[in-house]
Scaffold this active site. Structure first.
Site, PDB file in Angstrom:
ATOM      1  N   TYR A  30      -5.370  -0.710   9.923  1.00 12.26           N
ATOM      2  CA  TYR A  30      -5.966  -0.706   8.588  1.00 12.26           C
ATOM      3  C   TYR A  30      -7.066   0.350   8.540  1.00 12.26           C
ATOM      4  O   TYR A  30      -7.650   0.726   9.548  1.00 12.26           O
ATOM      5  CB  TYR A  30      -6.492  -2.086   8.132  1.00 12.26           C
ATOM      6  CG  TYR A  30      -5.362  -3.005   7.756  1.00 12.26           C
ATOM      7  CD1 TYR A  30      -4.666  -2.832   6.554  1.00 12.26           C
ATOM      8  CD2 TYR A  30      -4.941  -4.015   8.601  1.00 12.26           C
ATOM      9  CE1 TYR A  30      -3.602  -3.649   6.216  1.00 12.26           C
ATOM     10  CE2 TYR A  30      -3.870  -4.842   8.274  1.00 12.26           C
ATOM     11  CZ  TYR A  30      -3.198  -4.647   7.077  1.00 12.26           C
ATOM     12  OH  TYR A  30      -2.133  -5.435   6.746  1.00 12.26           O
ATOM     13  N   ASP A  35      -7.412  10.898   1.623  1.00 11.92           N
ATOM     14  CA  ASP A  35      -7.571  10.969   0.163  1.00 11.92           C
ATOM     15  C   ASP A  35      -9.037  11.238  -0.169  1.00 11.92           C
ATOM     16  O   ASP A  35      -9.926  10.803   0.559  1.00 11.92           O
ATOM     17  CB  ASP A  35      -7.116   9.659  -0.504  1.00 11.92           C
ATOM     18  CG  ASP A  35      -7.856   8.436   0.039  1.00 11.92           C
ATOM     19  OD1 ASP A  35      -7.735   8.148   1.241  1.00 11.92           O
ATOM     20  OD2 ASP A  35      -8.581   7.774  -0.722  1.00 11.92           O
ATOM     21  N   ASN A  37     -14.179   4.908   4.099  1.00  9.38           N
ATOM     22  CA  ASN A  37     -14.277   3.975   5.228  1.00  9.38           C
ATOM     23  C   ASN A  37     -13.494   4.405   6.460  1.00  9.38           C
ATOM     24  O   ASN A  37     -13.909   4.162   7.582  1.00  9.38           O
ATOM     25  CB  ASN A  37     -13.859   2.564   4.805  1.00  9.38           C
ATOM     26  CG  ASN A  37     -14.885   1.948   3.864  1.00  9.38           C
ATOM     27  OD1 ASN A  37     -16.067   2.296   3.898  1.00  9.38           O
ATOM     28  ND2 ASN A  37     -14.440   1.051   3.010  1.00  9.38           N
ATOM     29  N   TYR A  92       0.811  -1.228   0.000  1.00 12.03           N
ATOM     30  CA  TYR A  92       0.000   0.000   0.000  1.00 12.03           C
ATOM     31  C   TYR A  92       0.841   1.273   0.000  1.00 12.03           C
ATOM     32  O   TYR A  92       0.302   2.363  -0.126  1.00 12.03           O
ATOM     33  CB  TYR A  92      -0.916   0.023   1.230  1.00 12.03           C
ATOM     34  CG  TYR A  92      -1.925  -1.095   1.265  1.00 12.03           C
ATOM     35  CD1 TYR A  92      -2.982  -1.135   0.352  1.00 12.03           C
ATOM     36  CD2 TYR A  92      -1.828  -2.122   2.192  1.00 12.03           C
ATOM     37  CE1 TYR A  92      -3.916  -2.163   0.373  1.00 12.03           C
ATOM     38  CE2 TYR A  92      -2.752  -3.162   2.219  1.00 12.03           C
ATOM     39  CZ  TYR A  92      -3.790  -3.175   1.309  1.00 12.03           C
ATOM     40  OH  TYR A  92      -4.709  -4.190   1.333  1.00 12.03           O
ATOM     41  N   HIS A 115      -4.560   5.924  -1.729  1.00 16.12           N
ATOM     42  CA  HIS A 115      -5.282   5.730  -0.473  1.00 16.12           C
ATOM     43  C   HIS A 115      -4.382   6.007   0.739  1.00 16.12           C
ATOM     44  O   HIS A 115      -4.878   6.228   1.837  1.00 16.12           O
ATOM     45  CB  HIS A 115      -5.805   4.285  -0.417  1.00 16.12           C
ATOM     46  CG  HIS A 115      -7.116   4.131   0.289  1.00 16.12           C
ATOM     47  ND1 HIS A 115      -8.078   5.118   0.338  1.00 16.12           N
ATOM     48  CD2 HIS A 115      -7.646   3.072   0.985  1.00 16.12           C
ATOM     49  CE1 HIS A 115      -9.138   4.678   1.021  1.00 16.12           C
ATOM     50  NE2 HIS A 115      -8.883   3.447   1.429  1.00 16.12           N
ATOM     51  N   ASN A 132     -10.180   0.708   7.673  1.00 19.26           N
ATOM     52  CA  ASN A 132     -11.565   0.577   8.141  1.00 19.26           C
ATOM     53  C   ASN A 132     -11.726   0.655   9.650  1.00 19.26           C
ATOM     54  O   ASN A 132     -12.845   0.733  10.155  1.00 19.26           O
ATOM     55  CB  ASN A 132     -12.171  -0.737   7.633  1.00 19.26           C
ATOM     56  CG  ASN A 132     -12.208  -0.769   6.115  1.00 19.26           C
ATOM     57  OD1 ASN A 132     -11.795   0.172   5.448  1.00 19.26           O
ATOM     58  ND2 ASN A 132     -12.694  -1.863   5.570  1.00 19.26           N
TER      59      ASN A 132
END
Length: 192
Positions: A65, A92, A113, A16, A21, A67
């Site tokens: 993470y 973002d 999220n 990532y 993101h 979420n």
């Protein structure tokens, strides 16, 4: 000394790194680096503390993470006894073009999220957010791939310019507050 919580949203893991993101992580990294801060692994987040002009900035990159970002946000806000209006979340935003940033003292999660989870944990959307426009140049049905993808070569210069601008925006936010800073930031065009 007044304290601020600077929250960069992103996902942990090499796959990532430096994706659209994860721009929140990149901005917080740049801010900490500018002020000589070094990240350490701590509870629910990578944390760096920096001092600037009589202010303390607790910079976090949640390791929960995206979420579950609210968990880290809430923990560090409570632990450091930082009022909600002295937090700034960098995120973002698909709805904003690549050449734009938007700072607001509140506002909806817009389907993001990470913001959704923070809002659920805080019970309000009235916390400051710095939205980093990532544009929406993706074919139908490819939103997830786009968001989790790397910047296009032609975007890199604008993105780097915006990351640098964000480090100054964080400082301004701490000095003159969200409204005054927003009035200087929200109409800027970073493609020029």
């Amino acid at each position: 000394m007044s304290k601020f919580l600077i929250v960069g949203l992103g996902n942990i893991g090499q796959e990532y790194a430096h994706t659209r993101h994860n721009i929140g992580f990149d901005v917080v990294d740049a801010f900490a680096q500018k002020h000589g801060g070094v990240f350490r692994t701590d509870r629910l987040a990578e944390v760096a503390e920096v001092k600037w002009k009589g202010k303390i900035f607790v910079c976090i990159k949640p390791t929960t993470y995206m979420n579950l970002s609210g968990k880290a946000f809430r923990y560090w806000m409570d632990k450091e006894k930082i009022p909600m209006e002295q937090t700034l979340t960098i995120v973002d935003d698909l709805a904003l073009p690549i050449n734009k940033l938007r700072l607001r003292g509140g506002g909806s999660d817009a389907g993001h999220n990470g913001l959704k989870d923070i809002q659920a944990m805080l019970g309000t959307d009235k916390y400051p957010k710095l939205r980093f426009g990532i544009g929406n140049q993706y074919p139908k049905g490819m939103q997830i791939e786009f968001v989790l993808g790397k910047w296009f070569p032609e975007e890199v210069e604008t993105v780097n310019k915006k990351i640098l601008a964000c480090t100054g925006i964080i400082e301004q936010f701490a000095q003159i507050g969200v409204e005054k800073t927003a009035s200087q930031v929200n109409n800027l065009d970073f493609s020029k």
